[in-house]
Write a protein that holds these residues in place. Sequence first.
Motif, PDB file in Angstrom:
ATOM      1  N   CYS A  17       0.842  -1.197   0.000  1.00  0.00           N
ATOM      2  CA  CYS A  17       0.000   0.000   0.000  1.00  0.00           C
ATOM      3  C   CYS A  17       0.880   1.250   0.000  1.00  0.00           C
ATOM      4  O   CYS A  17       2.027   1.229   0.433  1.00  0.00           O
ATOM      5  CB  CYS A  17      -0.957   0.007   1.175  1.00  0.00           C
ATOM      6  SG  CYS A  17      -0.171   0.098   2.772  1.00  0.00           S
ATOM      7  N   PHE A  23      -5.422   9.762  -1.855  1.00  0.00           N
ATOM      8  CA  PHE A  23      -5.820   8.361  -1.940  1.00  0.00           C
ATOM      9  C   PHE A  23      -4.770   7.452  -1.313  1.00  0.00           C
ATOM     10  O   PHE A  23      -3.589   7.773  -1.298  1.00  0.00           O
ATOM     11  CB  PHE A  23      -6.001   7.924  -3.403  1.00  0.00           C
ATOM     12  CG  PHE A  23      -7.155   8.586  -4.078  1.00  0.00           C
ATOM     13  CD1 PHE A  23      -8.450   8.175  -3.835  1.00  0.00           C
ATOM     14  CD2 PHE A  23      -6.936   9.625  -4.963  1.00  0.00           C
ATOM     15  CE1 PHE A  23      -9.528   8.785  -4.456  1.00  0.00           C
ATOM     16  CE2 PHE A  23      -7.997  10.252  -5.593  1.00  0.00           C
ATOM     17  CZ  PHE A  23      -9.294   9.826  -5.337  1.00  0.00           C
ATOM     18  N   ASP A  25      -3.464   3.723  -2.047  1.00  0.00           N
ATOM     19  CA  ASP A  25      -3.498   2.734  -3.129  1.00  0.00           C
ATOM     20  C   ASP A  25      -2.999   1.391  -2.619  1.00  0.00           C
ATOM     21  O   ASP A  25      -2.074   1.336  -1.806  1.00  0.00           O
ATOM     22  CB  ASP A  25      -2.609   3.188  -4.291  1.00  0.00           C
ATOM     23  CG  ASP A  25      -3.056   4.520  -4.851  1.00  0.00           C
ATOM     24  OD1 ASP A  25      -4.192   4.586  -5.335  1.00  0.00           O
ATOM     25  OD2 ASP A  25      -2.263   5.481  -4.803  1.00  0.00           O
ATOM     26  N   LEU A  37      -5.928  -4.287  -7.889  1.00  0.00           N
ATOM     27  CA  LEU A  37      -5.693  -2.914  -7.457  1.00  0.00           C
ATOM     28  C   LEU A  37      -6.921  -2.394  -6.736  1.00  0.00           C
ATOM     29  O   LEU A  37      -8.051  -2.661  -7.146  1.00  0.00           O
ATOM     30  CB  LEU A  37      -5.389  -2.023  -8.657  1.00  0.00           C
ATOM     31  CG  LEU A  37      -4.251  -2.480  -9.573  1.00  0.00           C
ATOM     32  CD1 LEU A  37      -4.168  -1.565 -10.786  1.00  0.00           C
ATOM     33  CD2 LEU A  37      -2.949  -2.504  -8.827  1.00  0.00           C
ATOM     34  N   LYS A  39      -8.247   1.352  -4.512  1.00  0.00           N
ATOM     35  CA  LYS A  39      -7.945   2.739  -4.181  1.00  0.00           C
ATOM     36  C   LYS A  39      -9.041   3.226  -3.249  1.00  0.00           C
ATOM     37  O   LYS A  39     -10.225   3.059  -3.545  1.00  0.00           O
ATOM     38  CB  LYS A  39      -7.912   3.588  -5.454  1.00  0.00           C
ATOM     39  CG  LYS A  39      -7.570   5.050  -5.221  1.00  0.00           C
ATOM     40  CD  LYS A  39      -7.564   5.834  -6.519  1.00  0.00           C
ATOM     41  CE  LYS A  39      -6.395   5.490  -7.369  1.00  0.00           C
ATOM     42  NZ  LYS A  39      -5.273   6.378  -7.296  1.00  0.00           N
TER      43      LYS A  39
END
Length: 64
Positions: A17, A23, A25, A37, A39
């Motif tokens: 991460c 954000f 991610d 993925l 977010k």
Amino acid sequence: MSGMATEAGAAPARLACDIGGTFTDFVVEDGRGGLRLEKVLTTPDDPSRGIFDGIGAYSRHEPG
């Protein structure tokens, strides 16, 4: 992250991460070569909440 559940005989899943200003991610390698993925919004008052939100988002969409 080696503690994530995997199928018998599969390599452990790994989680990475990146906490950014807007954000957080996530990249998850599922142990079979697949990548996922995610977010989520960063939570500046407590960045750990963003981490848990992202793990929750991943687990809600994980088949099985």
